[in-house]
Design an enzyme around this catalytic site. Structure first.
Site, PDB file in Angstrom:
ATOM      1  CB  CYS A 211       6.358   3.880  -1.404  1.00 16.82           C
ATOM      2  SG  CYS A 211       4.603   4.252  -1.085  1.00 16.82           S
TER       3      CYS A 211
ATOM      4  CG  HIS B 149       7.158   7.086  -4.706  1.00 13.06           C
ATOM      5  ND1 HIS B 149       7.369   5.865  -5.298  1.00 13.06           N
ATOM      6  CD2 HIS B 149       6.050   6.958  -3.942  1.00 13.06           C
ATOM      7  CE1 HIS B 149       6.415   5.021  -4.935  1.00 13.06           C
ATOM      8  NE2 HIS B 149       5.601   5.657  -4.105  1.00 13.06           N
TER       9      HIS B 149
ATOM     10  CD  GLU C  31      10.428   6.177  -7.080  1.00 11.04           C
ATOM     11  OE1 GLU C  31       9.275   5.724  -7.231  1.00 11.04           O
ATOM     12  OE2 GLU C  31      10.875   6.541  -5.975  1.00 11.04           O
TER      13      GLU C  31
END
Length: 235
Positions: A106, A210, A212
């Protein structure tokens, strides 16, 4: 030996250093040893950090200061952190020079681009004249909402082994012009750049979503992405 992965951090209220635990868990799950990095300003200190880590995860966060790419602030620009911007530019530049692996997420992908000479949309909704997707989703961070289309001849495709999959989305800035030596490797259906990579380095990749937050739910594409990144850091 497991590679040591530096993770960049936010500065909150000028007194707290923070990063999402999902960043740490994703690196651990992929076989790396995570180290959260402070936002240093001395060149020699940053050099020492770069020497001690094998890979760099540039994380998400607030907006990028447009002064970096020669623009004044747009009315829709959000909060910026000049101290973090300066540190990450120094860090990314040194990693690029040494050809050490970088994964940007991001804001982190945006910082890779501007560090190398590219620029950004300060606000995609105000700076486009056609209707865009919802890139700031009103859904949990582990929920995927829109598709990205991936170039088959790309590092990203090599990592995830798919040309189309869904991602989560939490941004209003985005890459506009990619830096010299970089190429777009994924877009959303509305044309927004969702990923780019460097063709002159062995592993430098920026993604606008994102991953993660998706590894906690064992999203296969996110797991493959982090595995590819950590594996690249072992050499």
């Amino acid at each position: 030996m497991k590679p040591i992965i530096g993770i960049t951090s936010n500065i909150r209220d000028e007194k707290l250093l923070t990063t999402g635990l999902s960043n740490i868990r994703a690196i651990v799950k992929a076989g790396g040893v995570p180290i959260v990095l402070p936002n240093l300003s001395e060149d020699s200190e940053v050099d020492r950090l770069v020497e001690s880590i094998d890979g760099l995860l540039v994380t998400g966060g607030g907006d990028v200061d447009p002064n970096i790419f020669g623009e004044e602030p747009h009315p829709e620009l959000g909060e910026v952190c000049p101290e973090r911007d300066l540190f990450e530019i120094m860090l990314i530049s040194k990693f690029l020079k040494l050809d050490k692996p970088i994964l940007g997420i991001c804001r982190g992908s945006q910082m890779i681009n501007v560090s190398a000479g590219g620029d950004l949309f300060q606000d995609i909704y105000a700076q486009h004249d056609h209707q865009l997707l919802q890139h700031r989703q009103n859904a949990p961070r582990s929920h995927v909402t829109h598709f990205v289309d991936v170039d088959e001849n790309s590092l990203l495709h090599q990592a995830v082994q798919s040309t189309r999959f869904k991602v989560n989305s939490y941004h209003h800035q985005a890459v506009r012009k990619v830096a010299e030596g970089f190429e777009v490797c994924a877009r959303a259906s509305d044309g927004i750049i969702e990923a780019f990579e460097c063709k002159t380095h062995r592993f430098v990749l920026g993604v606008q979503w994102h991953p993660e937050n998706l590894t906690d739910k064992n999203d296969i594409y996110s797991l493959k992405l982090f595995n590819a990144f950590v594996q690249a850091c072992q050499f």
